[in-house]
Design a protein around this motif. Structure first.
Motif, short mmCIF file in Angstrom:
data_model
loop_
_atom_site.label_atom_id
_atom_site.label_comp_id
_atom_site.label_asym_id
_atom_site.label_seq_id
_atom_site.Cartn_x
_atom_site.Cartn_y
_atom_site.Cartn_z
N LYS A 1 5.26 73.07 68.38
CA LYS A 1 4.51 72.63 67.09
C LYS A 1 5.38 73.13 65.95
CE LYS A 1 -0.41 72.71 68.99
NZ LYS A 1 -1.69 73.47 68.69
N THR A 2 5.81 74.24 65.94
CA THR A 2 6.45 74.54 64.64
C THR A 2 8.02 74.38 64.62
OG1 THR A 2 4.88 76.80 64.85
CG2 THR A 2 6.74 76.73 63.37
N ARG A 3 8.57 74.91 65.80
CA ARG A 3 9.96 74.38 65.77
C ARG A 3 10.25 72.89 65.92
NH1 ARG A 3 13.21 78.78 66.46
NH2 ARG A 3 14.56 77.18 65.31
N GLY A 4 9.42 72.15 66.63
CA GLY A 4 9.85 70.54 66.92
C GLY A 4 10.43 70.55 68.18
N ARG B 1 -0.43 68.89 77.54
CA ARG B 1 -0.33 67.84 76.59
C ARG B 1 0.48 68.20 75.30
NH1 ARG B 1 -6.84 68.22 76.47
NH2 ARG B 1 -6.00 70.36 76.28
N LEU B 2 0.78 69.22 75.47
CA LEU B 2 2.02 69.54 74.09
C LEU B 2 3.17 68.90 73.93
CD1 LEU B 2 1.26 73.49 73.47
CD2 LEU B 2 0.16 71.61 72.54
N ARG B 3 3.32 68.72 75.40
CA ARG B 3 4.98 67.89 75.62
C ARG B 3 4.93 66.36 74.98
NH1 ARG B 3 6.05 66.66 80.01
NH2 ARG B 3 4.23 67.31 81.21
N ASN B 4 3.87 65.94 74.55
CA ASN B 4 3.80 64.35 74.20
C ASN B 4 3.77 64.37 72.47
OD1 ASN B 4 3.31 63.33 76.54
ND2 ASN B 4 0.97 63.99 76.45
N ILE B 5 3.64 65.84 72.05
CA ILE B 5 3.84 65.78 70.22
C ILE B 5 4.93 65.19 69.78
CG2 ILE B 5 3.82 67.55 68.34
CD1 ILE B 5 1.82 69.17 69.95
N ASN B 6 5.92 65.76 70.19
CA ASN B 6 7.58 65.35 69.25
C ASN B 6 7.87 64.10 70.30
OD1 ASN B 6 7.16 67.40 67.59
ND2 ASN B 6 7.82 68.99 69.20
#
Length: 516
Positions: free
Chosen positions: A226-229, A177-182
């Motif tokens: 999350k941090t590097r975008g 699910r992290l891959r949906n953040i940016n």
């Protein structure tokens, strides 16, 4: 506890806690009781601050700031460590425009306090700098070990070097699910082929334990996204000091997934990063061997020589290069960089020398200009071998030889799959015996194309009957449907009739339209 972004401020007077806000990725973690993510704004000379437990730390700052010096000290076991400088990230190349510059993340294992500094060359605190603290949690699978045997050598006459044992993303606990953040990152991006391998180190510590490695990768993944975008974990593969390989970036370890590891050289290459810092310490033999196996598998499948050079981003580089070969950087560390000649020779030995597979010989005969470059390198299927090139897919088995599918035939065959129904191709696509038709034969059937009906597969006993009565030259004409179920068996419709398979009698009945 849900994963939230707790924005903290380190000031000269202490630690100020701002009201928690939901992070875009705030969804239950694999272990929500332990996984946390915190960002702390560095607004001036910071003081030591107590925090929730964390295991990885990194510092970032706004785009455009140059020559940043970042350092941290942490509280472990009730004691504060000395200040430790963080390595500035060496330009891996962010996927998204909003990517933030920063340091490499540092694994600290278990800490409960932080003091951070980020200054420019004049010693002034960098405005907008932040320190990130990540606690990836502990999963039961972190202590699991591989049981699969690994191939050690490859003979010159055999097919490409086999895929070594690689921990999948699921196995090390990637939260997809992290891959949906940016923005624009939910789907992986691919390049045309694999032409080169770039060797990195994570510039991390070297005394981690076996059980800590999956958590280290999960934490690095969270830091990169999350941090590097970035879209995902920057590296395509990682290798630990115990000789274990891990799948990095999402999209299929066998495919040319676009990573974020070597800036403008990311295209048509892959990055493998050795977990640790090898500026002063040499990587252990087991680590180098695992790295060689990953590279041998990827290069051999794509028909690349480990001792040659190629042109990437308008520069000539070795097929196996270090990160420092593309820019002024210390990565992958002097001690690891010194091992690249050994690594090239070891990969060459594992690959067995010159590429000589039947698919490669077919490709050379046809010409790579016609086929395009390998996209999914040579790999084993249930019934043989296959390589997906840019414009054609080539398949091989001892009984069928090497043949390709192309155009609409390739599209249809991919949807069906090479291991079901038709079997592997036994001919190339060719004109049928009736004007306006195209045909391709397979071990267990055939494809028939005519403009009004598209590509239709005919298989099994229905195919045998169809061929026996003359196939496309018969009174039936070409197929206009695929096989479909009827009571007691299967049926396929043709221009001028039907073939019906009766399962009980195992016979095929020919029926013609009236007047045909």
């Amino acid at each position: 506890m849900s994963k939230t972004l707790r924005l903290l401020t380190l000031t000269a007077t202490g630690l100020a806690l701002v009201a928690p806000q939901l992070h875009p990725s705030a969804q239950p973690a694999a272990d929500p009781a332990e996984a946390t993510y915190q960002e702390i704004a560095i607004t001036g000379p910071s003081v030591a601050a107590e925090t929730k437990p964390f295991a990885m730390v990194g510092v970032t700052w706004p785009v455009g700031v140059k020559d940043v010096h970042a350092k941290v000290r942490i509280k472990q076991g009730g004691q504060w460590t000395d200040w430790q400088p963080l390595h500035i990230e060496d330009g891996h190349g962010p996927d998204t425009p909003e990517g933030n510059p920063g340091t490499e993340p540092l694994w600290v294992g278990d800490a409960t306090g932080i003091q951070a500094s980020a200054t420019d060359t004049a010693g002034t605190t960098v405005k907008g700098a932040k320190v990130t603290l990540i606690q990836p949690g502990v999963l039961p699978s972190d202590t699991a070990e591989a049981t699969e045997p690994q191939s050690v050598e490859s003979a010159a006459s055999r097919a490409p070097y086999p895929m070594p044992n690689v921990w999948s993303r699921k196995r090390w606990g990637a939260d997809e699910r992290l891959r949906n953040i940016n923005k624009g990152c939910s789907r992986p991006k691919y390049t045309k082929t694999v032409m080169a391998a770039f060797v990195h180190h994570t510039a991390d510590r070297n005394d981690y334990t076996r059980a800590q490695v999956p958590a280290m990768i999960r934490a690095t993944y969270a830091y990169h996204v999350k941090t590097r975008g970035w879209c995902d974990l920057g590296y395509n593969f990682l290798v630990d000091r115990f000789g274990r390989a891990f799948e990095g970036r999402y999209g299929g370890a066998q495919l040319p997934v676009l990573g974020a590891h070597t800036e403008s050289f990311n295209g048509n290459s892959f990055g493998v990063s050795l977990i640790g810092n090898f500026d002063k310490v040499a990587p252990p033999a087991s680590m180098l061997e695992a790295t060689a196996r990953v590279i041998a598998w990827k290069l051999d499948a794509n028909y690349r020589s480990p001792t040659s050079s190629i042109v990437l981003a308008r520069h000539r580089v070795n097929t196996i290069s270090g990160h420092r070969d593309t820019k002024a950087t210390a990565c992958p560390g002097q001690q690891l960089y010194a091992k690249l000649p050994w690594l090239k020779q070891r990969v060459q030995k594992l690959m067995g020398g010159t590429v000589s597979t039947p698919i490669y010989r077919f490709a050379k005969t046809v010409g790579f200009r016609s086929l395009g470059q390998p996209f999914w390198g040579e790999h084993k299927t249930r019934t043989g071998w296959a390589t997906y090139f840019g414009t054609r897919d080539v398949f091989y088995s001892v009984s069928t030889g090497a043949h390709s599918t192309a155009g609409v035939f390739r599209q249809r065959y991919r949807r069906m799959g090479p291991d079901t129904g038709l079997g592997l191709p036994t001919t190339e696509v060719h004109n049928g015996r009736v004007a306006g038709t195209r045909v391709q034969s397979f071990r267990d059937g055939g494809f028939y194309w005519a403009k009004p009906y598209g590509v239709r597969p005919v298989t099994g006993l229905i195919y045998r009957k169809y061929v026996a009565i003359g196939a496309e030259r018969s009174r039936l004409g070409v197929p206009v449907t695929d096989l479909y179920k009827v009571k007691g068996g299967l049926r396929q419709k043709f221009q001028h009739g039907w073939l019906t398979y009766h399962a009980h009698r195992r016979t095929v009945l020919v029926q013609y339209r009236s007047g045909s």
